[in-house]
Write an enzyme that holds these catalytic residues in place. Structure first.
Site, PDB file in Angstrom:
ATOM      1  N   ASP A  81      32.542  29.558   4.916  1.00  0.00           N
ATOM      2  CA  ASP A  81      32.226  29.988   3.556  1.00  0.00           C
ATOM      3  C   ASP A  81      31.313  31.197   3.495  1.00  0.00           C
ATOM      4  O   ASP A  81      30.528  31.457   4.401  1.00  0.00           O
ATOM      5  CB  ASP A  81      31.614  28.834   2.759  1.00  0.00           C
ATOM      6  CG  ASP A  81      30.357  28.257   3.415  1.00  0.00           C
ATOM      7  OD1 ASP A  81      30.333  28.154   4.651  1.00  0.00           O
ATOM      8  OD2 ASP A  81      29.403  27.912   2.692  1.00  0.00           O
ATOM      9  N   GLU A 139      29.261  25.274   4.020  1.00  0.00           N
ATOM     10  CA  GLU A 139      27.989  25.022   4.708  1.00  0.00           C
ATOM     11  C   GLU A 139      26.806  25.403   3.833  1.00  0.00           C
ATOM     12  O   GLU A 139      25.751  24.776   3.905  1.00  0.00           O
ATOM     13  CB  GLU A 139      27.940  25.816   6.022  1.00  0.00           C
ATOM     14  CG  GLU A 139      26.749  25.469   6.911  1.00  0.00           C
ATOM     15  CD  GLU A 139      25.442  26.139   6.504  1.00  0.00           C
ATOM     16  OE1 GLU A 139      24.382  25.493   6.637  1.00  0.00           O
ATOM     17  OE2 GLU A 139      25.476  27.302   6.042  1.00  0.00           O
ATOM     18  N   GLU A 140      26.995  26.412   2.987  1.00  0.00           N
ATOM     19  CA  GLU A 140      25.893  26.961   2.213  1.00  0.00           C
ATOM     20  C   GLU A 140      25.528  26.067   1.025  1.00  0.00           C
ATOM     21  O   GLU A 140      25.806  26.363  -0.135  1.00  0.00           O
ATOM     22  CB  GLU A 140      26.246  28.370   1.722  1.00  0.00           C
ATOM     23  CG  GLU A 140      26.468  29.392   2.829  1.00  0.00           C
ATOM     24  CD  GLU A 140      25.172  29.794   3.536  1.00  0.00           C
ATOM     25  OE1 GLU A 140      24.093  29.351   3.096  1.00  0.00           O
ATOM     26  OE2 GLU A 140      25.250  30.556   4.523  1.00  0.00           O
ATOM     27  N   HIS A 365      21.494  36.566   4.917  1.00  0.00           N
ATOM     28  CA  HIS A 365      21.481  36.478   3.450  1.00  0.00           C
ATOM     29  C   HIS A 365      21.007  37.766   2.776  1.00  0.00           C
ATOM     30  O   HIS A 365      20.903  37.817   1.546  1.00  0.00           O
ATOM     31  CB  HIS A 365      20.642  35.289   2.949  1.00  0.00           C
ATOM     32  CG  HIS A 365      21.236  33.949   3.291  1.00  0.00           C
ATOM     33  ND1 HIS A 365      21.022  32.824   2.524  1.00  0.00           N
ATOM     34  CD2 HIS A 365      22.032  33.553   4.309  1.00  0.00           C
ATOM     35  CE1 HIS A 365      21.648  31.791   3.060  1.00  0.00           C
ATOM     36  NE2 HIS A 365      22.272  32.214   4.148  1.00  0.00           N
TER      37      HIS A 365
END
Length: 403
Positions: A81, A139-140, A365
């Site tokens: 993702d 996962e996020e 990020h």
């Protein structure tokens, strides 16, 4: 010995790895929306002749390289993702989807595991035991690992151990960092709502300003770490989003704050809801405001199995092409690889992806995040070595290994 050839075999896939990664990068999909990504993965695994199961944990994919005879099963995991963040790079492969981008390297993780599947399949079926390739969604923050486990990703055949990696821009390309025991923090979501009383901005004494109260709450929350918890116990309380109010000339009647709480200790993690409630309720009471604290049950800590860490480092030591490994401090980042580690022995390690170019050193990020794509053959080689060595060690008689 085939282990000495794994990097060379991985490097022979460089152009394909780059093509896959850049394609995923241009077409990012966030948690549980990875329809296009998972279809590309599944079609690749099917072309390799693997046993493929689609829609595991909604949009996950599992591929199985079954051995010639029964034996242990080692799993390799990659997350697929992207993040709901705008890509700010000026690269030819920048995200083409507004407000979404692969700024955590999952596009590279997926590409590396696709490459490992191709490499290992090309070596033929294992004599004994199986290799399972787990391509995970969400996962996020959305616990895709838990969803895949609930959907049977670790069953049929039962997985005995699991390994995964994460690219790391703060480490040089190809180097490995690993931590014994707790490697990543628990990550629990936090929502705090402040209920005040609206009014005219020119007459604040007639209302209860939820924005002013929220400012005091945010400041007070930092005392949890600095004054209410043992300073030798790492803890992070971060408010990442705050919304409230209607206009500049009105007292805000309500504010919502969204944040995260990170700890490395399960004991401290259990205490944090009470500590945060204590602080928020005290501050709000002093100003006559109401409040609500919603403390979520997020990701547990990633706990690396000591034996699997020793196995990983021993395996790396046996690779003449490896760039070495180092023991690193735990991270206060969260990772849902933790859910696999609660079920079976696992090891999650860092793979350096930064070089002399500034673009490869932006942190995870960050809107400008990118990586040194030459890291991908190292990831392919390391994942493949882990799988092959695990099966060799757990299916070869002890007396033969000693020769």
């Amino acid at each position: 010995m085939v282990h000495t050839q794994l990097l060379e075999l991985g490097q022979s896939l460089q152009s394909r790895l780059t093509t896959w990664r850049r394609d995923f990068h241009q077409h990012p999909e966030i948690g549980y929306e990875e329809v296009r990504t998972s279809a590309i993965v599944a079609e690749h695994l099917e072309r390799l002749g693997l046993e493929v199961t689609r829609n595991v944990g909604q949009t996950g994919v599992v591929g199985l390289l079954r051995g010639e005879s029964d034996g242990p099963t080692i799993a390799l995991r990659a997350d697929m993702d992207a993040l709901p963040i705008q890509d700010q790079k000026a690269a030819a492969y920048s995200s083409q989807t507004e407000g979404k981008a692969h700024l955590c390297g999952h596009d590279a993780h997926t590409s590396m595991l696709m490459g490992a599947a191709e490499l290992l399949t090309g070596l033929g079926r294992p004599k004994s035991g199986n290799i399972k390739f787990i391509f995970q969604p969400a996962e996020e923050g959305l616990a895709g690992a838990r969803a895949m486990i609930q959907d049977g990703a670790l069953q049929n055949p039962q997985v005995d151990a699991i390994a995964g990696l994460h690219v790391t821009p703060g480490m040089d390309t190809g180097t490995v960092g690993v931590t014994k025991g707790v490697a990543f923090a628990s990550a629990d979501p936090l929502v705090i709502r402040i209920f005040g009383k609206g009014g005219h901005a020119a007459r604040p004494h007639e209302g209860i300003d939820a924005i002013a109260v929220s400012a005091q709450v945010i400041t007070a929350l930092q005392n949890v770490a600095s004054r209410m918890v043992d300073p030798l116990e790492p803890v992070v309380v971060t408010i990442g989003k705050i919304t409230g109010g209607y206009m500049g000339t009105a007292i805000a009647p309500e504010v919502e704050m969204i944040g995260t709480v990170r700890t490395l200790s399960p004991g401290l993690r259990a205490k944090m809801p009470e500590l945060i409630e204590q602080v928020v309720s005290g501050v709000c009471a002093s100003f006559g405001a109401g409040h609500e604290v919603v403390y979520g049950d997020g990701y547990p800590p990633v706990v690396n199995d000591d034996g699997m860490v020793d196995f990983l480092t021993d395996t790396i030591n046996g690779l003449d092409w490896a760039k070495g490994w180092s023991s690193i401090k735990p991270s206060t980042g969260g990772e849902d690889f933790a859910f696999y580690g609660e079920q079976i022995p696992g090891v999650f390690f860092r793979l350096g992806s930064g070089n002399d170019e500034e673009r490869t050193r932006y942190p995870l990020h960050h809107p400008m995040f990118d990586l040194d794509e030459s890291v991908m053959p190292y990831g392919v080689g390391l994942l493949s070595a882990v799988a092959l060595e695990f099966l060799a060690r757990h299916t070869t008689p002890q007396k033969e290994r000693a020769k």
